[in-house]
Scaffold this active site. Structure first.
Site, mmCIF file in Angstrom:
data_model
loop_
_atom_site.group_PDB
_atom_site.id
_atom_site.type_symbol
_atom_site.label_atom_id
_atom_site.label_comp_id
_atom_site.label_asym_id
_atom_site.label_seq_id
_atom_site.Cartn_x
_atom_site.Cartn_y
_atom_site.Cartn_z
ATOM 1 N N GLU A 1 0.843 -1.207 0.000
ATOM 2 C CA GLU A 1 0.000 0.000 0.000
ATOM 3 C C GLU A 1 0.868 1.243 0.000
ATOM 4 O OE1 GLU A 1 -2.642 -0.047 3.375
ATOM 5 O OE2 GLU A 1 -3.961 -1.571 2.515
ATOM 6 N N GLU B 1 -6.199 -7.439 -0.346
ATOM 7 C CA GLU B 1 -6.418 -7.288 1.096
ATOM 8 C C GLU B 1 -7.783 -6.651 1.314
ATOM 9 O OE1 GLU B 1 -3.128 -5.498 3.441
ATOM 10 O OE2 GLU B 1 -4.696 -4.393 4.487
#
Ligand code: MG
Length: 328
Positions: free
Chosen positions: A164, A251
């Site tokens: 991320e 995710e």
């Protein structure tokens, strides 16, 4: 037979033997997700199997290896494959927080190796996740060179090159990704590569406006936490897909974006229905035992699986139920 012919014959014999042994070594267990789907590829925006048919992977992500190393073992992966019916697991190699890959690469490999190898053994897919929020280009290139060399021939392996990116411009994430794609493709021409994008993998509109060109079998990640992220994120993702962007939810959670707070069971089901209707693959966060909503297990759960329902926290039970229903 003349000498050159004999030499040729012996060479062919060794080559055949090598291929047969190789096939045996790589053969996934019968009826396992990898035995059924084989080598993955991206056709248009759709993750597809070796026959070109759409495939949807559904599974779970382990937590940061440096926070929950105890779950990085072969038995836990086997349990996730067999009892939870995961068709994919994600191994989240931490680049931040104490004792991470940058500080202690040997320990990181001791965690990652059994997870990757158990996924191969059990015939499921495995996401090798470079779990970073900041940018570590040199470390990533070194790591994925090793991974592609060691595992690039296995159909099981999916590379996630940057978990991320938080506060980076897409131009910077894109340049990093292009460099990593080049690094991996020099060794492994075909396994799927997952590419991150700004603001915790939610800025797919920026990707759609300026996608990576001239790369095959790449997909872009989207991460959601259902109790926080509402329909706008699904709409944004739909718009990106309509513009030709392949999406993989590497995710996701039912909690709030912090990983804690309320468990949004209703919102989780809305997201699952949406992913099913779009044939989007996903991995739920996370196989860990912290006192927070997004951790799936209680601290007294064994490291090695055999988790009965009373050892699963509410989110763990919800994920397992969803997986067992959809991956049947
Ligand atoms: Mg390959």
């Amino acid at each position: 037979m003349s000498f050159p012919l004999k030499k040729y014959f012996m060479k062919s014999l060794f080559l055949s033997l090598f291929l047969v042994l190789g096939t045996i070594a790589f053969a996934a267990p019968k009826n396992s997700p990898v035995a059924i789907n084989g080598k993955l590829r991206v056709i248009g925006t759709q993750l597809s199997n070796t026959d070109g048919q759409p495939v949807v992977l559904r599974g779970a992500s382990l937590g940061w290896h440096n926070l929950w190393p105890r779950f990085y073992n072969k038995s836990a992966v086997k349990w996730l494959a067999t009892d939870w019916k995961c068709s994919v697991v994600r191994a989240a190699m931490g680049l931040e927080i104490e004792d991470n890959y940058r500080e202690n690469p040997e320990f990181a490999m001791q965690c990652m190796t059994p997870v990757i190898e158990a996924a191969i053994k059990n015939g499921i897919y495995v996401i090798i996740d470079f779990h970073a929020h900041k940018k570590y280009t040199a470390e990533a290139k070194k790591f994925f060179t090793q991974m592609a060399t060691k595992y690039g021939m296995y159909p099981n392996v999916i590379y996630e090159i940057w978990n991320e990116p938080d506060y980076f411009e897409w131009a910077e994430v894109k340049a990093y990704s292009e460099e990593l794609i080049k690094t991996i493709r020099a060794i492994d021409p075909d396994n799927i590569i997952l590419v991150g994008n700004p603001h915790w993998d939610q800025d797919l509109h920026l990707v759609a406006a300026d996608p990576i060109l001239n790369a095959t079998n790449i997909m872009y990640t989207m991460h959601f936490y259902a109790a926080t992220h509402e329909k706008w994120l699904r709409d944004r993702t739909d718009a990106a897909i309509a513009q030709g962007i392949p999406v993989f939810v590497s995710e996701c959670g039912g909690s709030e974006a912090s990983g804690d707070g309320r468990l949004g069971t209703k919102e989780w089901h809305e997201y699952v229905a949406w992913m099913e209707s779009r044939k989007i693959s996903w991995a739920a966060w996370s196989v860990s035992d912290k006192n927070e909503t997004c951790s799936m297990l209680l601290p007294r759960a064994s490291a090695k699986g055999n988790w009965t329902n009373d050892l699963l926290k509410p989110w763990g039970r919800l994920v397992r139920e969803t997986l067992v229903e959809l991956n049947k």
